[in-house]
Write a protein that holds these residues in place. Structure first.
Motif, PDB file in Angstrom:
ATOM      1  N   TYR A 239       0.983  -1.308   0.064  1.00  0.00           N
ATOM      2  CA  TYR A 239      -0.005  -0.006  -0.044  1.00  0.00           C
ATOM      3  C   TYR A 239       0.839   1.156  -0.052  1.00  0.00           C
ATOM      4  O   TYR A 239       1.942   1.103   0.392  1.00  0.00           O
ATOM      5  N   ALA A 245      -4.569   9.955   1.700  1.00  0.00           N
ATOM      6  CA  ALA A 245      -5.106   8.825   0.571  1.00  0.00           C
ATOM      7  C   ALA A 245      -4.341   7.319   0.928  1.00  0.00           C
ATOM      8  O   ALA A 245      -2.953   7.533   1.152  1.00  0.00           O
ATOM      9  N   SER A 247      -3.817   3.793  -1.436  1.00  0.00           N
ATOM     10  CA  SER A 247      -3.905   3.242  -2.615  1.00  0.00           C
ATOM     11  C   SER A 247      -3.235   1.849  -2.576  1.00  0.00           C
ATOM     12  O   SER A 247      -2.126   1.694  -1.854  1.00  0.00           O
ATOM     13  N   VAL A 248      -3.710   0.871  -3.471  1.00  0.00           N
ATOM     14  CA  VAL A 248      -3.290  -0.535  -3.267  1.00  0.00           C
ATOM     15  C   VAL A 248      -2.195  -0.611  -4.593  1.00  0.00           C
ATOM     16  O   VAL A 248      -2.806  -0.339  -5.677  1.00  0.00           O
ATOM     17  N   LEU A 249      -1.134  -1.281  -4.562  1.00  0.00           N
ATOM     18  CA  LEU A 249      -0.112  -1.147  -5.392  1.00  0.00           C
ATOM     19  C   LEU A 249      -0.239  -2.800  -5.975  1.00  0.00           C
ATOM     20  O   LEU A 249       0.648  -3.493  -5.820  1.00  0.00           O
ATOM     21  N   GLU A 250      -1.322  -2.676  -6.897  1.00  0.00           N
ATOM     22  CA  GLU A 250      -1.742  -4.257  -7.079  1.00  0.00           C
ATOM     23  C   GLU A 250      -0.849  -4.401  -8.560  1.00  0.00           C
ATOM     24  O   GLU A 250      -0.867  -3.748  -9.539  1.00  0.00           O
ATOM     25  N   TRP A 273       6.757   2.148  -9.295  1.00  0.00           N
ATOM     26  CA  TRP A 273       5.603   2.874  -8.772  1.00  0.00           C
ATOM     27  C   TRP A 273       6.429   4.081  -8.086  1.00  0.00           C
ATOM     28  O   TRP A 273       7.555   4.205  -7.968  1.00  0.00           O
ATOM     29  N   ALA A 302      -6.406  -0.875   3.238  1.00  0.00           N
ATOM     30  CA  ALA A 302      -6.693   0.452   2.539  1.00  0.00           C
ATOM     31  C   ALA A 302      -7.815   1.056   3.157  1.00  0.00           C
ATOM     32  O   ALA A 302      -7.999   2.548   3.216  1.00  0.00           O
ATOM     33  N   ARG A 303      -9.145   0.455   3.465  1.00  0.00           N
ATOM     34  CA  ARG A 303     -10.188   1.177   3.694  1.00  0.00           C
ATOM     35  C   ARG A 303     -10.048   1.457   5.417  1.00  0.00           C
ATOM     36  O   ARG A 303     -10.370   2.553   5.962  1.00  0.00           O
ATOM     37  N   SER A 306      -7.681   4.587   5.353  1.00  0.00           N
ATOM     38  CA  SER A 306      -8.126   5.790   4.420  1.00  0.00           C
ATOM     39  C   SER A 306      -8.507   7.147   5.620  1.00  0.00           C
ATOM     40  O   SER A 306      -9.406   6.742   6.203  1.00  0.00           O
TER      41      SER A 306
END
Length: 352
Positions: A239, A245, A247-250, A273, A302-303, A306
């Motif tokens: 993450y 903020a 974000s997920v680094l998928e 990234w 993430a949730r 956040s």
């Protein structure tokens, strides 16, 4: 607690219409003292119980019955001796547990030493929470090391947990420390770690060798760059925390876990990234992402994180995440949990 029980038991005996009703509390008081307090406190509780009982017999006028009074006092004295024996057993097991924990702490420092807190413009923090209550180490691992190619990092999850996975963890981290300075890129580093794990697995039983694998995430932060290269080998995605903020680094194509090269599937490629100044790269094991609440729902970092920032230090991120996971599960976890956080100092990068 034992003192309160003695007082209540004595008062109960004095004012209750039923004789000796409070004796049960006197017996329980000295037993509790033996289990919870020191030897001398246990002896003092035993003496106090016998004296209180003698006083109660005197007040009730039962001391004239020598045989009955002697039996009552002997019973309490015998209970006090049992409490002293219990105290000695508990103390001996406590010393053994302290010895075991000291050995576990030494093993943890040797196998999984804490990463450096500072590497150039990067601030690093990590935490390990084993699933087994008395274990300090288990099947998760992390490492951060400065190399000629920049700061390289690793977080991994060995199949299984507890003491049985420590051998694989030791082999993985040992190979990482040796090869991290030599491998020209993350793909080469993953290949060398794979070979080290296969050699280590060859020494194990066939069932363990066939089913064993390691999910891993390799990272590289080049010097003077605001970028991070990541190679995902079947591991939970990291993450990026930037301000409030998350974000997920998928990865576009997740790779196979280490130790599964026999399937003939080529390893995925590393991806680049952005890691902005002030941003935090958060890496976790599945002990975090697979933590369940009472309804069986998985925790989502993430949730959960956040809107919680901005976090200025990586240890602040870890503290918030650990607290959130513990609140989410509301009890013991089923898997080890490792967290690695790396924050880039706020400031203008040297280059791009």
């Amino acid at each position: 607690m034992p003192a309160a029980m003695i007082v209540v038991g004595a008062l109960w005996n004095l004012f209750s219409p039923r004789e000796y009703w409070g004796d049960y509390l006197l017996v329980a008081a000295v037993t509790v003292a033996g289990a919870l307090l020191s030897l001398w406190h246990t002896i003092a509780a035993g003496v106090a119980v016998v004296l209180v009982e003698a006083g109660l017999l005197f007040v009730a006028g039962h001391l004239g019955n020598v045989v009955a009074s002697a039996i009552e006092l002997a019973n309490l004295a015998f209970t006090a001796l049992i409490a002293i024996g219990v105290n000695r057993v508990v103390a001996r097991h406590g010393r053994r547990l302290a010895t075991v924990r000291s050995v576990a702490e030494a093993a943890q420092r040797a196998v999984l030493p804490p990463p450096p807190t500072r590497v150039g413009p990067l601030t690093v923090a990590a935490v390990y929470k084993a699933a087994q209550i008395e274990a300090l180490i288990g099947g998760d691992a992390y490492a951060v090391q400065d190399t000629p190619y920049g700061t390289r990092l690793l977080i991994a999850d060995v199949r299984g947990k507890g003491m049985g996975a420590i051998g694989t963890v030791a082999a993985l981290l040992g190979a990482f420390r040796v090869e991290v300075d030599q491998a020209p890129d993350l793909a080469a580093l993953a290949g060398r770690l794979e070979r080290a794990l296969l050699k280590e697995g060859a020494l194990r039983e066939e069932e363990v060798r066939m089913e064993g694998f390691v999910t891993a995430l390799l990272g590289e932060i080049p010097p003077g760059r605001d970028r991070v290269r990541l190679l995902n080998c079947g591991h939970p995605a990291p993450y990026l925390l930037d301000g409030t903020a998350v974000s997920v680094l998928e990865p576009a194509e997740p790779g196979l876990p280490l130790g599964m090269s026999g399937l003939g599937v080529p390893q995925a490629e590393a991806e680049t990234w952005l890691l902005p100044p002030g941003g935090t790269l958060l890496l976790v094991t599945d002990g975090v992402t697979e933590a369940r609440d009472r309804t069986g729902a998985f925790y989502d970092p993430a949730r959960g994180l956040s809107g919680r920032g901005p976090f200025r230090q990586p240890d602040e991120v870890i503290e918030a995440l650990v607290r959130d996971v513990e609140q989410w599960t509301g009890g013991p976890r089923d898997d080890d949990m490792a967290i690695l956080a790396i924050t880039r100092s706020a400031g203008r990068p040297v280059g791009c």
